[in-house]
Design an enzyme around this catalytic site. Structure first.
Site, PDB file in Angstrom:
ATOM      1  N   ARG A 205      18.092 -25.081  12.778  1.00 52.44           N
ATOM      2  CA  ARG A 205      18.583 -26.447  13.003  1.00 52.44           C
ATOM      3  C   ARG A 205      19.211 -26.572  14.383  1.00 52.44           C
ATOM      4  O   ARG A 205      19.250 -27.628  14.979  1.00 52.44           O
ATOM      5  CB  ARG A 205      19.566 -26.875  11.907  1.00 52.44           C
ATOM      6  CG  ARG A 205      20.101 -28.278  12.143  1.00 52.44           C
ATOM      7  CD  ARG A 205      20.757 -28.939  10.940  1.00 52.44           C
ATOM      8  NE  ARG A 205      21.501 -28.033  10.116  1.00 52.44           N
ATOM      9  CZ  ARG A 205      22.664 -27.461  10.461  1.00 52.44           C
ATOM     10  NH1 ARG A 205      23.201 -27.702  11.643  1.00 52.44           N
ATOM     11  NH2 ARG A 205      23.261 -26.641   9.632  1.00 52.44           N
TER      12      ARG A 205
ATOM     13  N   TYR B 145      11.126 -51.577  20.114  1.00 51.08           N
ATOM     14  CA  TYR B 145      10.485 -51.065  18.895  1.00 51.08           C
ATOM     15  C   TYR B 145      11.286 -51.562  17.675  1.00 51.08           C
ATOM     16  O   TYR B 145      12.514 -51.604  17.703  1.00 51.08           O
ATOM     17  CB  TYR B 145      10.475 -49.542  18.965  1.00 51.08           C
ATOM     18  CG  TYR B 145       9.822 -48.882  17.784  1.00 51.08           C
ATOM     19  CD1 TYR B 145       8.461 -48.996  17.570  1.00 51.08           C
ATOM     20  CD2 TYR B 145      10.578 -48.151  16.878  1.00 51.08           C
ATOM     21  CE1 TYR B 145       7.868 -48.400  16.482  1.00 51.08           C
ATOM     22  CE2 TYR B 145       9.992 -47.536  15.790  1.00 51.08           C
ATOM     23  CZ  TYR B 145       8.629 -47.670  15.596  1.00 51.08           C
ATOM     24  OH  TYR B 145       8.040 -47.076  14.520  1.00 51.08           O
TER      25      TYR B 145
ATOM     26  N   ASP C 152      13.317 -46.035  26.918  1.00 49.56           N
ATOM     27  CA  ASP C 152      12.340 -45.515  25.952  1.00 49.56           C
ATOM     28  C   ASP C 152      10.988 -45.628  26.643  1.00 49.56           C
ATOM     29  O   ASP C 152      10.449 -46.721  26.821  1.00 49.56           O
ATOM     30  CB  ASP C 152      12.402 -46.360  24.670  1.00 49.56           C
ATOM     31  CG  ASP C 152      11.364 -45.934  23.618  1.00 49.56           C
ATOM     32  OD1 ASP C 152      10.364 -45.291  23.990  1.00 49.56           O
ATOM     33  OD2 ASP C 152      11.551 -46.290  22.448  1.00 49.56           O
TER      34      ASP C 152
ATOM     35  N   LYS D  85       3.516 -40.430  19.539  1.00 51.99           N
ATOM     36  CA  LYS D  85       2.501 -41.359  20.049  1.00 51.99           C
ATOM     37  C   LYS D  85       1.623 -40.674  21.090  1.00 51.99           C
ATOM     38  O   LYS D  85       0.945 -39.716  20.771  1.00 51.99           O
ATOM     39  CB  LYS D  85       3.189 -42.608  20.591  1.00 51.99           C
ATOM     40  CG  LYS D  85       4.225 -43.215  19.627  1.00 51.99           C
ATOM     41  CD  LYS D  85       3.603 -43.813  18.377  1.00 51.99           C
ATOM     42  CE  LYS D  85       4.651 -44.200  17.343  1.00 51.99           C
ATOM     43  NZ  LYS D  85       5.679 -45.097  17.835  1.00 51.99           N
TER      44      LYS D  85
HETATM   45  C1  LIG Z   1       7.021 -45.247  17.498  1.00 50.93           C
HETATM   46  C2  LIG Z   1       8.088 -45.599  18.456  1.00 50.93           C
HETATM   47  C3  LIG Z   1       9.413 -45.178  18.266  1.00 50.93           C
HETATM   48  C4  LIG Z   1       9.814 -44.361  17.066  1.00 50.93           C
HETATM   49  O1  LIG Z   1       9.186 -43.125  17.051  1.00 50.93           O
HETATM   50  P1  LIG Z   1       8.904 -42.283  15.690  1.00 50.93           P
HETATM   51  O2  LIG Z   1       8.377 -41.001  16.200  1.00 50.93           O
HETATM   52  O3  LIG Z   1       7.945 -43.073  14.874  1.00 50.93           O
HETATM   53  O4  LIG Z   1      10.236 -42.154  15.009  1.00 50.93           O
HETATM   54  C5  LIG Z   1      10.355 -45.516  19.216  1.00 50.93           C
HETATM   55  N1  LIG Z   1      10.031 -46.262  20.289  1.00 50.93           N
HETATM   56  C6  LIG Z   1       8.780 -46.690  20.507  1.00 50.93           C
HETATM   57  C7  LIG Z   1       8.487 -47.504  21.714  1.00 50.93           C
HETATM   58  C8  LIG Z   1       7.763 -46.390  19.596  1.00 50.93           C
HETATM   59  O5  LIG Z   1       6.521 -46.835  19.813  1.00 50.93           O
END
Ligand SMILES: *Cc1c(COP(=O)(O)O)cnc(C)c1O
Length: 391
Positions: free
Chosen positions: A52, A105, A177, A202
């Protein structure tokens, strides 16, 4: 034969070394003596203790993403939302204020709207394509501004440089982000971001088979605080997921280039079709932020295309049904093209008027372009469009 004790394990010696990272799922690491454990905890020696708190597969993956974003010391976490949480909850306290983009998001928006206020952290959402709107949202107690460079799903561009200058002059942290844009289109640290995060799930991992996040701060003290918070709250990434993502990352630059080329083609193709009311792609001349996309993203429009069909839900249903081969699924960045319909998924909680204010109608689709043969992909869209026209 007498039974023998098998632990801790001994890995066979080898003069030659593996060419790929081994998967190391061990939850605990054995030390020889308390003195040696002390030297690890006190930073005089490096090593792992308990998964962890960190493990080799997470370290290797984090270093690869660090290199892409031009930073060091980033950490890999169990999801993109874990990365968002490490920033929003790991670095704030009751009484702080956070500004966020109004097209973040969906789960980030939820955290801004529900979870931070519940803990006494106030929030304001603003249109981040307009630096004056962000300035108007600033308060003396504003701790940070969270933005995405390209918004979901209307693909508007944030004024990254303007907001970076504003954060600097007002003393707030700029958090980016960078999931949609990726470091191949923009490296936010070079534009003055203090913290950058990713949903590695992604484009970076790219195969829809691993859920992971990454976050890094320029300031080692902020990084340390996020890391301690992530370890305490159990945001640990699975070694196997890290290994899959490392494998995916090896092809990320060529996947990105190919998907982007096809996305550009798809946008131009759709724009010429009957039954398509509008196409949104950042580098097209009819996009409201085209000049910012040219300078900020160096002309790289990315792999996301949005378009609006003439008509309503009936046309949307007909399109999604007839465009066989394109997964109607709410994700992005996969090797396969995926289609999402914000009115019934990411933006379903909004009222129709709220959606209309963002330009999201029943005919609005967002496409994450993948790696299929471009001709075959355009043919799928043509099938969908002809069904929508006759619906
Ligand atoms: C999918 C996404 C998230 C969250 O990511 P997860 O891996 O699904 O928790 C955050 N920001 C953006 C822009 C995303 O496309």
């Amino acid at each position: 034969m007498k039974p023998t004790i098998q632990r801790p394990v001994t890995i066979p010696d080898s003069l030659s070394t593996p060419v790929i990272t081994p998967i190391m799922p061990s939850v605990v690491y054995a030390s020889r003596t308390p003195d040696e454990l002390d030297s690890q905890y006190e930073g005089r020696a490096s090593g792992y203790t308990y998964a962890r708190e960190g493990h080799p597969n997470a370290s290797v993956l984090a270093a690869r993403i660090d290199a892409l974003e031009g930073v060091s010391g980033g950490i890999v976490l169990g999801s993109g939302m874990a990365a968002v949480t490490a920033v929003l909850l790991g670095l704030t306290k009751a009484g702080d204020h956070v500004v966020g983009g109004d097209q973040l998001y969906g789960r980030s928006l939820r955290m801004m709207a529900e979870d931070l206020p519940r803990l006494g952290i106030t929030t304001t959402l603003a249109d981040v394509s307009d630096v004056e709107a962000v300035e108007a949202a600033f308060r003396p107690e504003t701790r940070m501004v969270l933005i995405e460079v390209v918004s979901n799903p209307t693909l508007r561009l944030a004024d990254l440089d303007g907001i970076a200058a504003l954060c600097k002059s007002k003393g707030g942290l700029l958090v980016v982000d960078n999931t949609f844009t990726t470091p191949l289109a923009v490296k936010p640290f070079e534009h003055g971001a203090d913290i950058v995060l990713h949903s590695v799930t992604k484009l970076l991992a790219g195969h829809s088979d691993a859920t992971l996040g990454w976050v890094a701060a320029k300031d080692p003290e902020l990084m340390q605080r996020m890391n301690v918070f992530a370890v305490t709250t159990g945001m640990t990434a699975s070694p196997f997921d890290c290994w899959l993502a490392e494998r995916g990352l090896a092809t990320f630059p060529i996947r990105f280039q190919r998907a982007q080329e096809t996305a550009k083609r798809l946008a131009d193709h759709l724009a010429g079709q009957a039954g398509v009311a509008k196409v949104l792609y950042p580098t097209r001349s009819d996009h409201p932020d085209m000049s910012r996309a040219q300078s900020l993203l160096q002309g790289q429009g990315g792999n996301m295309v949005s378009f609006i069909l003439d008509g309503g839900r009936a046309q949307a249903n007909a399109f999604a049904h007839a465009a066989k081969g394109i997964a109607f699924a709410p994700t992005l960045g996969d090797v396969g093209t995926t289609l999402s319909h914000p009115a019934s998924s990411s933006h379903r909680a909004l009222t129709p008027e709220g959606r209309a204010a963002l330009g999201i109608t029943e005919g609005f689709f967002r496409v994450s372009v993948g790696l299929e043969d471009p001709e075959a992909l355009l043919a799928c869209f043509d099938d969908g469009l002809s069904a929508a026209r006759s619906a």
